[in-house]
Motif scaffolding. Sequence first.
Motif, PDB file in Angstrom:
ATOM      1  N   ALA A   1       2.815  -6.598  -3.502  1.00  0.00           N
ATOM      2  CA  ALA A   1       2.454  -7.478  -4.622  1.00  0.00           C
ATOM      3  C   ALA A   1       1.330  -6.866  -5.457  1.00  0.00           C
ATOM      4  CB  ALA A   1       2.035  -8.843  -4.105  1.00  0.00           C
ATOM      5  N   ASP A   2       0.350  -6.255  -4.802  1.00  0.00           N
ATOM      6  CA  ASP A   2      -0.762  -5.613  -5.531  1.00  0.00           C
ATOM      7  C   ASP A   2      -0.285  -4.413  -6.338  1.00  0.00           C
ATOM      8  OD1 ASP A   2      -2.527  -7.444  -4.485  1.00  0.00           O
ATOM      9  OD2 ASP A   2      -3.207  -6.130  -2.857  1.00  0.00           O
ATOM     10  N   ALA A   3       0.756  -3.719  -5.849  1.00  0.00           N
ATOM     11  CA  ALA A   3       1.234  -2.506  -6.511  1.00  0.00           C
ATOM     12  C   ALA A   3       2.184  -2.806  -7.662  1.00  0.00           C
ATOM     13  CB  ALA A   3       1.944  -1.611  -5.504  1.00  0.00           C
ATOM     14  N   HIS A   4       2.581  -4.058  -7.819  1.00  0.00           N
ATOM     15  CA  HIS A   4       3.591  -4.394  -8.822  1.00  0.00           C
ATOM     16  C   HIS A   4       3.210  -3.938 -10.231  1.00  0.00           C
ATOM     17  CE1 HIS A   4       6.743  -6.560 -10.879  1.00  0.00           C
ATOM     18  NE2 HIS A   4       5.825  -7.142 -11.628  1.00  0.00           N
TER      19      HIS A   4
ATOM     20  N   ALA B   1      -5.662  10.989  -5.305  1.00  0.00           N
ATOM     21  CA  ALA B   1      -5.356   9.672  -5.876  1.00  0.00           C
ATOM     22  C   ALA B   1      -5.555   8.573  -4.831  1.00  0.00           C
ATOM     23  CB  ALA B   1      -3.930   9.655  -6.416  1.00  0.00           C
ATOM     24  N   LEU B   2      -5.165   8.826  -3.578  1.00  0.00           N
ATOM     25  CA  LEU B   2      -5.378   7.832  -2.520  1.00  0.00           C
ATOM     26  C   LEU B   2      -6.862   7.610  -2.259  1.00  0.00           C
ATOM     27  CD1 LEU B   2      -2.574   8.775   0.010  1.00  0.00           C
ATOM     28  CD2 LEU B   2      -2.845   6.581  -1.126  1.00  0.00           C
ATOM     29  N   ASN B   3      -7.663   8.670  -2.321  1.00  0.00           N
ATOM     30  CA  ASN B   3      -9.113   8.516  -2.146  1.00  0.00           C
ATOM     31  C   ASN B   3      -9.723   7.710  -3.282  1.00  0.00           C
ATOM     32  OD1 ASN B   3      -9.346   9.860   0.273  1.00  0.00           O
ATOM     33  ND2 ASN B   3      -9.705  11.834  -0.675  1.00  0.00           N
ATOM     34  N   ALA B   4      -9.208   7.914  -4.491  1.00  0.00           N
ATOM     35  CA  ALA B   4      -9.781   7.241  -5.663  1.00  0.00           C
ATOM     36  C   ALA B   4      -9.308   5.796  -5.790  1.00  0.00           C
ATOM     37  CB  ALA B   4      -9.425   8.006  -6.926  1.00  0.00           C
ATOM     38  N   HIS B   5      -8.025   5.532  -5.488  1.00  0.00           N
ATOM     39  CA  HIS B   5      -7.454   4.217  -5.770  1.00  0.00           C
ATOM     40  C   HIS B   5      -7.062   3.427  -4.531  1.00  0.00           C
ATOM     41  CE1 HIS B   5      -7.340   5.375  -9.962  1.00  0.00           C
ATOM     42  NE2 HIS B   5      -6.673   6.463  -9.627  1.00  0.00           N
ATOM     43  N   GLY B   6      -6.705   4.094  -3.458  1.00  0.00           N
ATOM     44  CA  GLY B   6      -6.279   3.393  -2.254  1.00  0.00           C
ATOM     45  C   GLY B   6      -4.799   3.055  -2.254  1.00  0.00           C
ATOM     46  N   LEU B   7      -4.309   2.428  -3.294  1.00  0.00           N
ATOM     47  CA  LEU B   7      -2.907   2.035  -3.420  1.00  0.00           C
ATOM     48  C   LEU B   7      -2.330   2.742  -4.641  1.00  0.00           C
ATOM     49  CD1 LEU B   7      -0.676   0.058  -2.386  1.00  0.00           C
ATOM     50  CD2 LEU B   7      -1.508  -1.546  -4.082  1.00  0.00           C
ATOM     51  N   ILE B   8      -1.291   3.563  -4.441  1.00  0.00           N
ATOM     52  CA  ILE B   8      -0.749   4.338  -5.561  1.00  0.00           C
ATOM     53  C   ILE B   8       0.770   4.285  -5.577  1.00  0.00           C
ATOM     54  CG2 ILE B   8      -2.687   5.949  -5.626  1.00  0.00           C
ATOM     55  CD1 ILE B   8      -0.778   8.017  -4.285  1.00  0.00           C
TER      56      ILE B   8
ATOM     57  N   HIS C   1       9.784   1.898  -0.953  1.00  0.00           N
ATOM     58  CA  HIS C   1      10.571   2.945  -1.600  1.00  0.00           C
ATOM     59  C   HIS C   1      11.675   2.229  -2.343  1.00  0.00           C
ATOM     60  CE1 HIS C   1      13.821   6.276  -1.104  1.00  0.00           C
ATOM     61  NE2 HIS C   1      13.324   6.243  -2.318  1.00  0.00           N
ATOM     62  N   ILE C   2      11.517   2.152  -3.657  1.00  0.00           N
ATOM     63  CA  ILE C   2      12.521   1.458  -4.454  1.00  0.00           C
ATOM     64  C   ILE C   2      12.900   2.371  -5.611  1.00  0.00           C
ATOM     65  CG2 ILE C   2      10.761   0.181  -5.714  1.00  0.00           C
ATOM     66  CD1 ILE C   2      12.852  -2.126  -5.790  1.00  0.00           C
ATOM     67  N   GLY C   3      14.153   2.789  -5.628  1.00  0.00           N
ATOM     68  CA  GLY C   3      14.613   3.712  -6.650  1.00  0.00           C
ATOM     69  C   GLY C   3      13.890   5.034  -6.530  1.00  0.00           C
ATOM     70  N   LYS C   4      13.310   5.473  -7.618  1.00  0.00           N
ATOM     71  CA  LYS C   4      12.584   6.754  -7.619  1.00  0.00           C
ATOM     72  C   LYS C   4      11.078   6.562  -7.445  1.00  0.00           C
ATOM     73  CE  LYS C   4      15.961   9.260 -10.317  1.00  0.00           C
ATOM     74  NZ  LYS C   4      16.185  10.168 -11.436  1.00  0.00           N
ATOM     75  N   LEU C   5      10.655   5.333  -7.159  1.00  0.00           N
ATOM     76  CA  LEU C   5       9.228   5.045  -6.972  1.00  0.00           C
ATOM     77  C   LEU C   5       8.898   4.892  -5.501  1.00  0.00           C
ATOM     78  CD1 LEU C   5       8.378   2.476  -9.767  1.00  0.00           C
ATOM     79  CD2 LEU C   5       7.549   4.795  -9.549  1.00  0.00           C
TER      80      LEU C   5
ATOM     81  N   LEU D   1       2.406   4.087  -1.724  1.00  0.00           N
ATOM     82  CA  LEU D   1       1.623   4.470  -0.546  1.00  0.00           C
ATOM     83  C   LEU D   1       0.275   3.766  -0.581  1.00  0.00           C
ATOM     84  CD1 LEU D   1       2.252   8.306  -0.652  1.00  0.00           C
ATOM     85  CD2 LEU D   1       3.178   6.743   1.037  1.00  0.00           C
ATOM     86  N   TRP D   2      -0.259   3.470   0.623  1.00  0.00           N
ATOM     87  CA  TRP D   2      -1.576   2.839   0.722  1.00  0.00           C
ATOM     88  C   TRP D   2      -2.361   3.509   1.828  1.00  0.00           C
ATOM     89  CZ3 TRP D   2      -3.833   0.204   4.864  1.00  0.00           C
ATOM     90  CH2 TRP D   2      -5.049  -0.410   4.566  1.00  0.00           C
ATOM     91  N   ARG D   3      -3.653   3.665   1.563  1.00  0.00           N
ATOM     92  CA  ARG D   3      -4.594   4.149   2.571  1.00  0.00           C
ATOM     93  C   ARG D   3      -5.930   3.487   2.275  1.00  0.00           C
ATOM     94  NH1 ARG D   3      -5.366  10.416   2.806  1.00  0.00           N
ATOM     95  NH2 ARG D   3      -6.611  10.050   0.968  1.00  0.00           N
ATOM     96  N   PRO D   4      -6.658   3.014   3.297  1.00  0.00           N
ATOM     97  CA  PRO D   4      -7.958   2.391   3.010  1.00  0.00           C
ATOM     98  C   PRO D   4      -8.894   3.391   2.339  1.00  0.00           C
ATOM     99  CG  PRO D   4      -7.559   2.506   5.395  1.00  0.00           C
ATOM    100  CD  PRO D   4      -6.351   3.039   4.711  1.00  0.00           C
ATOM    101  N   MET D   5      -9.613   2.893   1.353  1.00  0.00           N
ATOM    102  CA  MET D   5     -10.531   3.764   0.615  1.00  0.00           C
ATOM    103  C   MET D   5     -11.752   4.074   1.458  1.00  0.00           C
ATOM    104  SD  MET D   5     -10.338   2.156  -3.213  1.00  0.00           S
ATOM    105  CE  MET D   5     -11.537   3.273  -3.838  1.00  0.00           C
ATOM    106  N   PRO D   6     -12.217   5.332   1.434  1.00  0.00           N
ATOM    107  CA  PRO D   6     -13.433   5.667   2.194  1.00  0.00           C
ATOM    108  C   PRO D   6     -14.646   5.005   1.542  1.00  0.00           C
ATOM    109  CG  PRO D   6     -12.723   7.545   0.878  1.00  0.00           C
ATOM    110  CD  PRO D   6     -11.664   6.490   0.751  1.00  0.00           C
TER     111      PRO D   6
END
Length: 158
Positions: free
Chosen positions: A16-19, A43-50, A80-84, A87-92
């Motif tokens: 829902a957050d990535a929508h 990008a994961l370090n900067a945003h967390g959810l990409i 994984h939906i279509g070509k998108l 990914l999520w990783r907790p931000m440091p």
Amino acid sequence: MAQIQLTPAQRKDHRADAHHLNAVVMIGSDGLTAAVKKETDAALNAHGLIKVRVQSDDRAGREEIFQALADELNAAPIQHIGKLLVLWRPMPPKEKKVNEDRMPGPRDVKVLKNSSRYGQRPEVKTLRVLGNQRLTPGGTVKRAKKPQLKSAKKSAQG
């Protein structure tokens, strides 16, 4: 590294957050290269959810890329939906720099002043007191006094 395991409820919240997000990383015809992994990690370090967009038409290839990114970057595969790919990783946690020379900032102080007329309610004033100022008992703002240096003559007498 192993990928992060999430509960279905957590995965749903991240979906829902990535929508509303746009794809941050694009994977072209070269596939999953070291540069793409480095950019995805940043990008994961900067945003967390990409979101990652894969240009390939091969669904099995996209699924392999999705799992490889999640495993190598220690991230959770969200969707994984279509070509998108999402990914999520907790931000440091970010380290705050402590400035030793920093002075206290301004603060707002409420002051009650009794009305000059009998029976009226006291007047509430909000005053901004800066770091080098103080509030007197009468409710006025004065500059803080610098500590006075004792003269050599007085210190020799005492």
